[in-house]
Each structure stands twice: as structure tokens, then as C-alpha cells.
Design a protein around this motif. Structure first.
Motif, PDB file in Angstrom:
ATOM      1  N   ARG A   1      -4.159   9.157  -0.394  1.00 24.70           N
ATOM      2  CA  ARG A   1      -4.893   9.721  -1.400  1.00 24.70           C
ATOM      3  C   ARG A   1      -4.028  10.766  -2.412  1.00 24.70           C
ATOM      4  O   ARG A   1      -3.956  10.662  -3.592  1.00 24.70           O
ATOM      5  N   ASN A   2      -2.974  11.404  -1.799  1.00 21.92           N
ATOM      6  CA  ASN A   2      -2.235  12.152  -2.554  1.00 21.92           C
ATOM      7  C   ASN A   2      -1.302  11.522  -3.349  1.00 21.92           C
ATOM      8  O   ASN A   2      -1.036  11.859  -4.277  1.00 21.92           O
ATOM      9  N   MET A   3      -0.673  10.431  -2.764  1.00 18.08           N
ATOM     10  CA  MET A   3       0.201   9.698  -3.741  1.00 18.08           C
ATOM     11  C   MET A   3      -0.633   9.020  -5.043  1.00 18.08           C
ATOM     12  O   MET A   3      -0.325   9.232  -5.993  1.00 18.08           O
ATOM     13  N   PHE A   4      -1.760   8.661  -4.971  1.00 14.96           N
ATOM     14  CA  PHE A   4      -2.566   8.236  -6.060  1.00 14.96           C
ATOM     15  C   PHE A   4      -2.865   9.420  -6.950  1.00 14.96           C
ATOM     16  O   PHE A   4      -2.791   9.275  -8.169  1.00 14.96           O
ATOM     17  N   TYR A   5      -3.143  10.382  -6.397  1.00 15.68           N
ATOM     18  CA  TYR A   5      -3.379  11.684  -7.282  1.00 15.68           C
ATOM     19  C   TYR A   5      -1.951  12.085  -8.124  1.00 15.68           C
ATOM     20  O   TYR A   5      -1.988  12.331  -9.237  1.00 15.68           O
TER      21      TYR A   5
ATOM     22  N   LEU B   1      -0.994   2.937 -12.865  1.00 12.56           N
ATOM     23  CA  LEU B   1      -1.103   1.921 -12.035  1.00 12.56           C
ATOM     24  C   LEU B   1      -1.911   0.902 -12.735  1.00 12.56           C
ATOM     25  O   LEU B   1      -2.043  -0.107 -12.006  1.00 12.56           O
ATOM     26  N   TRP B   2      -2.755   1.263 -13.847  1.00 13.09           N
ATOM     27  CA  TRP B   2      -3.308   0.262 -14.497  1.00 13.09           C
ATOM     28  C   TRP B   2      -2.542  -0.654 -15.310  1.00 13.09           C
ATOM     29  O   TRP B   2      -2.690  -1.947 -15.379  1.00 13.09           O
ATOM     30  N   TRP B   3      -1.429  -0.040 -15.894  1.00 16.05           N
ATOM     31  CA  TRP B   3      -0.552  -0.760 -16.929  1.00 16.05           C
ATOM     32  C   TRP B   3       0.523  -1.451 -16.030  1.00 16.05           C
ATOM     33  O   TRP B   3       1.235  -2.334 -16.527  1.00 16.05           O
ATOM     34  N   TYR B   4       0.846  -0.910 -14.996  1.00 11.81           N
ATOM     35  CA  TYR B   4       2.166  -1.382 -14.163  1.00 11.81           C
ATOM     36  C   TYR B   4       2.067  -2.860 -14.212  1.00 11.81           C
ATOM     37  O   TYR B   4       3.067  -3.596 -14.340  1.00 11.81           O
TER      38      TYR B   4
ATOM     39  N   VAL C   1      -4.673  -7.535  -9.604  1.00 11.04           N
ATOM     40  CA  VAL C   1      -3.931  -6.756  -8.803  1.00 11.04           C
ATOM     41  C   VAL C   1      -4.443  -5.227  -9.224  1.00 11.04           C
ATOM     42  O   VAL C   1      -4.576  -4.552  -8.228  1.00 11.04           O
ATOM     43  N   SER C   2      -4.613  -5.095 -10.512  1.00 13.61           N
ATOM     44  CA  SER C   2      -4.815  -3.734 -10.898  1.00 13.61           C
ATOM     45  C   SER C   2      -6.353  -3.408 -10.262  1.00 13.61           C
ATOM     46  O   SER C   2      -6.427  -2.111  -9.863  1.00 13.61           O
ATOM     47  N   LEU C   3      -7.134  -4.351 -10.226  1.00 16.07           N
ATOM     48  CA  LEU C   3      -8.602  -4.253  -9.687  1.00 16.07           C
ATOM     49  C   LEU C   3      -8.491  -3.924  -8.195  1.00 16.07           C
ATOM     50  O   LEU C   3      -9.122  -3.101  -7.674  1.00 16.07           O
ATOM     51  N   GLY C   4      -7.448  -4.728  -7.831  1.00 20.68           N
ATOM     52  CA  GLY C   4      -7.660  -4.634  -6.224  1.00 20.68           C
ATOM     53  C   GLY C   4      -6.998  -3.177  -5.986  1.00 20.68           C
ATOM     54  O   GLY C   4      -7.378  -2.701  -4.805  1.00 20.68           O
ATOM     55  N   ILE C   5      -6.065  -2.535  -6.725  1.00 23.45           N
ATOM     56  CA  ILE C   5      -5.416  -1.226  -6.140  1.00 23.45           C
ATOM     57  C   ILE C   5      -6.626  -0.310  -6.523  1.00 23.45           C
ATOM     58  O   ILE C   5      -6.869   0.602  -5.771  1.00 23.45           O
ATOM     59  N   ARG C   6      -7.564  -0.509  -7.502  1.00 25.27           N
ATOM     60  CA  ARG C   6      -8.467   0.514  -7.793  1.00 25.27           C
ATOM     61  C   ARG C   6      -9.560   0.302  -6.796  1.00 25.27           C
ATOM     62  O   ARG C   6     -10.126   1.443  -6.234  1.00 25.27           O
TER      63      ARG C   6
ATOM     64  N   VAL D   1     -11.647   2.600  -1.594  1.00 26.56           N
ATOM     65  CA  VAL D   1     -11.895   2.609  -0.009  1.00 26.56           C
ATOM     66  C   VAL D   1     -11.286   3.747   0.548  1.00 26.56           C
ATOM     67  O   VAL D   1     -11.855   4.267   1.406  1.00 26.56           O
ATOM     68  N   ASN D   2      -9.831   4.034  -0.047  1.00 30.13           N
ATOM     69  CA  ASN D   2      -9.095   4.995   0.854  1.00 30.13           C
ATOM     70  C   ASN D   2      -9.815   6.457   0.679  1.00 30.13           C
ATOM     71  O   ASN D   2     -10.007   7.042   1.703  1.00 30.13           O
ATOM     72  N   GLU D   3     -10.130   6.573  -0.639  1.00 28.98           N
ATOM     73  CA  GLU D   3     -10.731   7.835  -1.043  1.00 28.98           C
ATOM     74  C   GLU D   3     -12.126   7.927   0.086  1.00 28.98           C
ATOM     75  O   GLU D   3     -12.558   9.247   0.518  1.00 28.98           O
ATOM     76  N   THR D   4     -13.016   7.074  -0.145  1.00 32.02           N
ATOM     77  CA  THR D   4     -14.135   7.162   0.423  1.00 32.02           C
ATOM     78  C   THR D   4     -14.073   7.204   2.239  1.00 32.02           C
ATOM     79  O   THR D   4     -14.858   8.048   2.613  1.00 32.02           O
ATOM     80  N   SER D   5     -12.997   6.929   2.702  1.00 30.43           N
ATOM     81  CA  SER D   5     -12.887   7.215   3.983  1.00 30.43           C
ATOM     82  C   SER D   5     -12.676   8.379   4.544  1.00 30.43           C
ATOM     83  O   SER D   5     -12.798   8.895   5.567  1.00 30.43           O
ATOM     84  N   THR D   6     -12.065   9.345   3.557  1.00 31.10           N
ATOM     85  CA  THR D   6     -11.855  10.767   3.753  1.00 31.10           C
ATOM     86  C   THR D   6     -12.988  11.441   3.400  1.00 31.10           C
ATOM     87  O   THR D   6     -13.287  12.682   3.679  1.00 31.10           O
ATOM     88  N   ARG D   7     -14.202  11.035   3.050  1.00 31.22           N
ATOM     89  CA  ARG D   7     -15.265  11.790   2.571  1.00 31.22           C
ATOM     90  C   ARG D   7     -16.623  11.189   2.931  1.00 31.22           C
ATOM     91  O   ARG D   7     -17.521  11.394   2.312  1.00 31.22           O
ATOM     92  N   ILE D   8     -16.548  10.419   4.016  1.00 28.32           N
ATOM     93  CA  ILE D   8     -17.597   9.887   4.444  1.00 28.32           C
ATOM     94  C   ILE D   8     -18.868  10.955   5.035  1.00 28.32           C
ATOM     95  O   ILE D   8     -18.374  11.901   5.884  1.00 28.32           O
ATOM     96  N   GLY D   9     -20.002  10.927   4.413  1.00 32.44           N
ATOM     97  CA  GLY D   9     -20.944  11.777   5.395  1.00 32.44           C
ATOM     98  C   GLY D   9     -21.286  12.951   3.885  1.00 32.44           C
ATOM     99  O   GLY D   9     -22.275  13.602   3.999  1.00 32.44           O
ATOM    100  N   GLU D  10     -20.312  13.000   2.957  1.00 34.26           N
ATOM    101  CA  GLU D  10     -20.737  13.971   1.969  1.00 34.26           C
ATOM    102  C   GLU D  10     -21.830  13.430   0.788  1.00 34.26           C
ATOM    103  O   GLU D  10     -22.961  14.386   0.565  1.00 34.26           O
TER     104      GLU D  10
END
Lengths: 296, 199
Positions: free
Chosen positions: A140-144, A239-242, A248-253, A258-267
Motif C-alpha cells: 500500500r505504501n509503495m503505491f502511495y 503506473l497507468w502509463w508505464y 496490465v494497467s487495469l490488472g495493477i489497478r 484488493v490490497n487496499e481493501t484487505s487492509t480496511r475490511i470492516g470500515e
């Protein structure tokens, strides 16, 4: 590069969709719907336009609108509670957004809600079982970190030079000491924790109002202005243009989501549980939260 | 001891007590006391052994004196408040209180491992204040959690909680108005009854 033209076509399609929605509700009328605090000239201009505007908007389209004059005499004959006008002082426009597309929006909200419970949440749960939390937070931090250009450029577009410096400092420290942004080392320095800027906020600072509320499929609550901003921001998203390949771009998105959601399940569940009408709750919370971000 | 000295003694005691009391009842101190008291209870092993319903009941009881639920309800309903009868108002306050206590307790249990920082208090107009606190997450992010308090009866009481810029009062207000624009207050009460009963 041929693949990038597919992305271009997607952009044009999305832009066209926004324009259609925009124009169908009157460009000039909606764009200044929501005046925000601006210094000097812009403000004067703004309020004047919005004053003209007020009479144009059909009343049933403006759901959150609180007419100031009605509110002022609201508690006149109450001596016990003489301070009820507080939220008027802060600006009655605060939770004002027009929602002429409410039926479409409610439909999309319903779709997003189902997508969350039926697809995203189970997938994120399974992913969360396999991947340890530390790694998920690092991802998550890397994406940010890698989206630094979006925030940095928007700081500059808003003339927030000091903040752009904070952004740069955060990016520099986290990329080097924080090992490509995996660790948020900059969190130890309060000055290197700038709040996130994006193009929607930049538009707001330039004096552009929200326009109608818009529930975006997959992305959630937005407005015409912020939706266009979102679109514009992807131009600065490395990440969108690389990757040339759209999938691939959509897959990364998707992976990021999924990664982000896994850190905030329940919110989201908690928010929904607390709400009487989850759609209205989200719409209002979105505008209030955006107004805070715009002011920062 | 003669009566003169008793009078003097009382005076001295009062003089010593007044500044102490004034100090203990600043808005920030009020919120800090309440939140720290809650966190202490949450951390106790006695509490951890209890069922979820019992936990919610304990938290509700703890926050009760720090919230002004009547003021909160009035602000949330705005001009709709006056359109309700006294009975409806009383029932509304009770139901809304129960709903909010449940929500607050639920969130508190979810975030109990996070650190709470108290930064500053801002005195607003007409005997109101804002206490700015932050929830610090494990990865260093700070979630702003502001309390709005008013001082009508000599003690500071919370009438709104603002999380990441989202005022709870304003948020519920739009929801209630949406219902009241189409339905009667009775219908709203019915919806609330159902909501509180189920959760």
C-alpha cells in the motif's frame, strides 16, 4: 505504443460521458453550484454567479440544500438553545450538493455495494489470509509513494509551494531510506505528512464547484468535477502509463484495490451499519470530507 | 474554634478549590478524562472477557455523562425538531442516543489498539469549544477526530463528533431530512426503532 491508443480511446469515451452528463444539466448552471471559500476577486465572482444560480435550480433537485433565510429564523423563539445557528456561521453550503441523477446514482451505489460484498470482500479476505499484513501495508505504501507526481503537481497547480516541498521530502525519504516507499519513514516527521492533493481539489481551488453528485461504478462517491479530476490525474500516474498493455494497467489497478481493501475490511460495513440511508450518508460524508481536503 | 475561623476556613477551602475545578473542567480535560477512562476500561482483562453486548452496555454507560444527547438530537433535526410533539422528541432522543452509543462503542472496539493523541482545544463562540484529537494508526497515519462541546449547565458536554471533516450531526441531518421530506415524524421514529432494535 499502439496499446496506448486504446487508453486514449477510453479517455475520450469517459470525457464524452462526463460532458454529456455535464451539458445535460447546464454547464454554466452546475459548475458554480457550490461556491467555496476563495480570497478576493474569485470569491466575489463566485458568489455572484451562485446567487444567480440559486433561482435557476429546480428545488427538488437540490436535496441537501439548506436555504439560509429559512435557517436563520429557525430557533428564534428558543431561549434555551440560542446557539443553534452555529452551523450557519460555518457556511450553510457545506453539505450542499445537487443530485439530479439520484436514481442512476442509487442504482450504481447498489451495484457497488453488491460488488463489494460478493466479489471484492471475499477476494480481499482470501488475499489477506495468504499475504501477511506487514507486506500488504508495504505494498500500500509503495503505491502511495509511486503516485507522488500526481500529488506534487497538484500542489504546484494550487500554488502550494511549501506543501509541494513536503511532498518531495516525503517522497525522497521514503524512496531512499524507506526502501522504494515500502516503509513510511517520513511519518516520523510531522512536516512530511502533507494531506493528499488531487486534480478535483485543484479545480475547487480554481473556483470550480462540484457540479452534480456522481456515484461512479467501482470508484464510489464523486462529483462531476472530482470525476473529471480523477480522469486527469491518471495522466500523471506512472503506473497507468508505464505499461503499454491496457490489461496490465487495469490488472495493477485491480490488484491495488484488493490490497487496499484487505487492509480496511470492516470500515464500509460499520459505516453502512450506522446509517439510516447508506446512500445519503455516503453522499453527505463525501462532500464534507472533500471540503475539508480542499481547505487544507 | 470560634465561628469567625470557621468562616475563614470555608473561604480558604473555596479559594483553593475554585481554580482546581476550573482547571479540571476545560473542554480538553473533559474529553481527555472521558477517553482515557474508556481506554483504561477497554484495556482491562475483566472487560475483555465480557460478551459484545455487555461491552457495548459498559461503553454506553461510560460515555453517557459526556454527551448532551438532547442538544445533539436538536441540532441534528434542525427545524424539524419543532414540528415534533414533546413525546416524539423524547422518544427520538432516546432512540438516537441508543443508535449513536452502539455506533460509537462498535468503532471504539475496532480501534482500541490505536493511540489517541490530544492536540489542542479551540474556543468557539457562545460557550462552545472544539477539542482536536487524533487516532494514530500503526503505520503512523493520523486520523483527525474532533469533538464539539458546549457549556450550558456548568460542565462541558459533547454535541457533535467530527471524523476526517465529516460532522456526525450534519451527516445524520441530511439522512433524517431525506426521510422527513416524504414521511411523518412517526415514520422516522418507526425506522429508528427498527434500526436500534436490530443492532
Amino acid at each position: 505504443m499502439g496499446r496506448n491508443s486504446v487508453k486514449m480511446a477510453l479517455y475520450l469515451g469517459a470525457m464524452a460521458a462526463f460532458l454529456v452528463i455535464f451539458c445535460s444539466h447546464g454547464f454554466a448552471a452546475e459548475i458554480n453550484n457550490e461556491p467555496i471559500e476563495l480570497p478576493g476577486l474569485l470569491l466575489a465572482q463566485q458568489t455572484q454567479v451562485s446567487a444567480d444560480k440559486q433561482t435557476e435550480t429546480p428545488k427538488d433537485e437540490v436535496l441537501d440544500q439548506e436555504k439560509r433565510n429559512e435557517d436563520e429564523d429557525e430557533f428564534d423563539d428558543e431561549d434555551e438553545f440560542d446557539d443553534e445557528d452555529e452551523y450557519d456561521d460555518e457556511g450553510p453550503e457545506e453539505d450542499l450538493i445537487s443530485d439530479p441523477l439520484i436514481w442512476m446514482n442509487r442504482g450504481i451505489y447498489h451495484f457497488n455495494d453488491k460488488m463489494y460484498f460478493w466479489v471484492l470482500k471475499p477476494v480481499a479476505r482470501g488475499y489477506g489470509y495468504v499475504v501477511p499484513e506487514e507486506l500488504r501495508l508495504a505494498i500500500r505504501n509503495m503505491f502511495y509513494n509511486v503516485r507522488f507526481p500526481v500529488r506534487f503537481v497538484n500542489c504546484l497547480l494550487q500554488g502550494k509551494v511549501r506543501k509541494s516541498g513536503s511532498e518531495f521530502g516525503q517522497f525522497f525519504i521514503n524512496t531512499t531510506v524507506g526502501f522504494l516507499g515500502m516503509q513510511n519513514v517520513a511519518a516520523n516527521y510531522p512536516k512530511l505528512q502533507p494531506s493528499k492533493e488531487d486534480l478535483g481539489q485543484t479545480f475547487a481551488v480554481w473556483g470550480i464547484g462540484n457540479g452534480p453528485f456522481l456515484m461512479l461504478p467501482f470508484f464510489g462517491p464523486s462529483s462531476i468535477r472530482d470525476g473529471l479530476g480523477r480522469l486527469g490525474d491518471t495522466f500523471l500516474d506512472p503506473l497507468w502509463w508505464y505499461f503499454d498493455d491496457l490489461w496490465v494497467s487495469l490488472g495493477i489497478r485491480a490488484g491495488e484495490t484488493v490490497n487496499e481493501t484487505s487492509t480496511r475490511i470492516g470500515e464500509y460495513e460499520a459505516l453502512k451499519e450506522a446509517a439510516i440511508d447508506p446512500y445519503i450518508m455516503l453522499r453527505n460524508a463525501y462532500v464534507q470530507n472533500r471540503n475539508k481536503l480542499i481547505a487544507e | 474554634m470560634s465561628k469567625r475561623y470557621v468562616g475563614l476556613l470555608i473561604l480558604i477551602v473555596l479559594a483553593v478549590m475554585i481554580p482546581l475545578q476550573a482547571h479540571a473542567t476545560t473542554p480538553k480535560a473533559t474529553v481527555e478524562t472521558a477517553v482515557n477512562g474508556l481506554l483504561k476500561i477497554l484495556a482491562s482483562s475483566d472487560f475483555k472477557a465480557k460478551t459484545k453486548d455487555e461491552k457495548i452496555a459498559i461503553i454506553s454507560e461510560q460515555i453517557e455523562p459526556f454527551f448532551d444527547f438532547k442538544a445533539l438530537s436538536r441540532r441534528t433535526l434542525g427545524r424539524e425538531w419543532k414540528k415534533m410533539s414533546g413525546e416524539q422528541q423524547t422518544e427520538f432522543v432516546g432512540l438516537f442516543k441508543k443508535l449513536l452509543q452502539g455506533v460509537y462503542a462498535d468503532r471504539l472496539l475496532a480501534y482500541s489498539d490505536q493511540k489517541v493523541l490530544f492536540e489542542k482545544e479551540i474556543i468557539l463562540k457562545k460557550g462552545r469549544a472544539e477539542v482536536q484529537s487524533y487516532l494514530q494508526t500503526s503505520d503512523g497515519k493520523k486520523i483527525p477526530l474532533f469533538y464539539r462541546l458546549s457549556n450550558k449547565t456548568g460542565s462541558w458536554k459533547v454535541y457533535d463528533v467530527i471524523i476526517e471533516g465529516v460532522s456526525m450531526v450534519k451527516n445524520y441531518r441530511t439522512q433524517f431530512r431525506q426521510i422527513l421530506s416524504k414521511d411523518s415524524p412517526d415514520k422516522l421514529l418507526e425506522i429508528l426503532r427498527k434500526k436500534v432494535g436490530q443492532s
